[in-house]
Motif scaffolding. Structure first.
Motif, short mmCIF file in Angstrom:
data_model
loop_
_atom_site.label_atom_id
_atom_site.label_comp_id
_atom_site.label_asym_id
_atom_site.label_seq_id
_atom_site.Cartn_x
_atom_site.Cartn_y
_atom_site.Cartn_z
N ILE A 43 0.83 -1.20 0.00
CA ILE A 43 0.00 0.00 0.00
C ILE A 43 0.88 1.26 0.00
O ILE A 43 0.56 2.25 -0.67
N MET A 61 -9.22 2.50 -3.06
CA MET A 61 -9.02 1.04 -3.09
C MET A 61 -10.31 0.32 -2.73
O MET A 61 -10.64 -0.71 -3.33
N GLN A 72 -6.91 -6.69 -1.91
CA GLN A 72 -5.95 -6.31 -0.88
C GLN A 72 -5.80 -7.51 0.03
O GLN A 72 -6.79 -8.04 0.54
N ILE A 79 0.14 -4.69 3.68
CA ILE A 79 -1.05 -4.91 2.85
C ILE A 79 -0.58 -4.86 1.41
O ILE A 79 0.03 -3.87 0.98
N CYS A 81 -1.61 -4.80 -2.47
CA CYS A 81 -2.71 -4.45 -3.38
C CYS A 81 -2.35 -4.95 -4.76
O CYS A 81 -1.22 -4.80 -5.21
#
Length: 120
Positions: A43, A61, A72, A79, A81
């Motif tokens: 992230i 997101m 995610q 995290i 993505c």
């Protein structure tokens, strides 16, 4: 006018996806993830590369995830993505082009050639 083979469901799904892409920032975030490939980005890295950070990135997101365009996942403390909807993006393009020229007076009409501006 010729009969349309687009179902209401196709139209609703396309509209939902287009709505998710209806922000310059969201489109930029998605494009950043597509460029990163299937492994995705943390992230933090996504924020750096896209120029969208903090709660704004979180909001975008969430919208893209609800449209099924990104995921995610948590890996330890990070995290990750990722753009996961390559097939959906292709389907969206097909939605726009599959009926190209069906109402044209010339039965053999073809869409105009496309030249990618980045290739010139």
């Amino acid at each position: 006018m010729k009969h349309s083979d687009t179902t209401d469901l196709d139209l609703v799904q396309a509209a939902t996806t287009f709505a998710a892409l209806g922000s310059e920032q969201r489109l930029g975030v998605l494009r950043t993830l597509v460029r990163a490939g299937p492994e995705g980005l943390t992230i933090g890295t996504l924020g750096e590369r896209s120029g969208v950070t903090g709660s704004t990135l979180t909001h975008h997101m969430k919208t893209l995830a609800q449209a099924g365009l990104v995921t995610q996942t948590r890996q330890g403390r990070q995290i990750i993505c990722a753009a996961v909807a390559y097939d959906e993006l292709r389907a969206l393009t097909d939605f726009l082009t599959r009926q190209c020229c069906v109402d044209a007076p010339d039965e053999g009409a073809q869409p105009p050639s496309y030249t990618d501006p980045e290739d010139t």
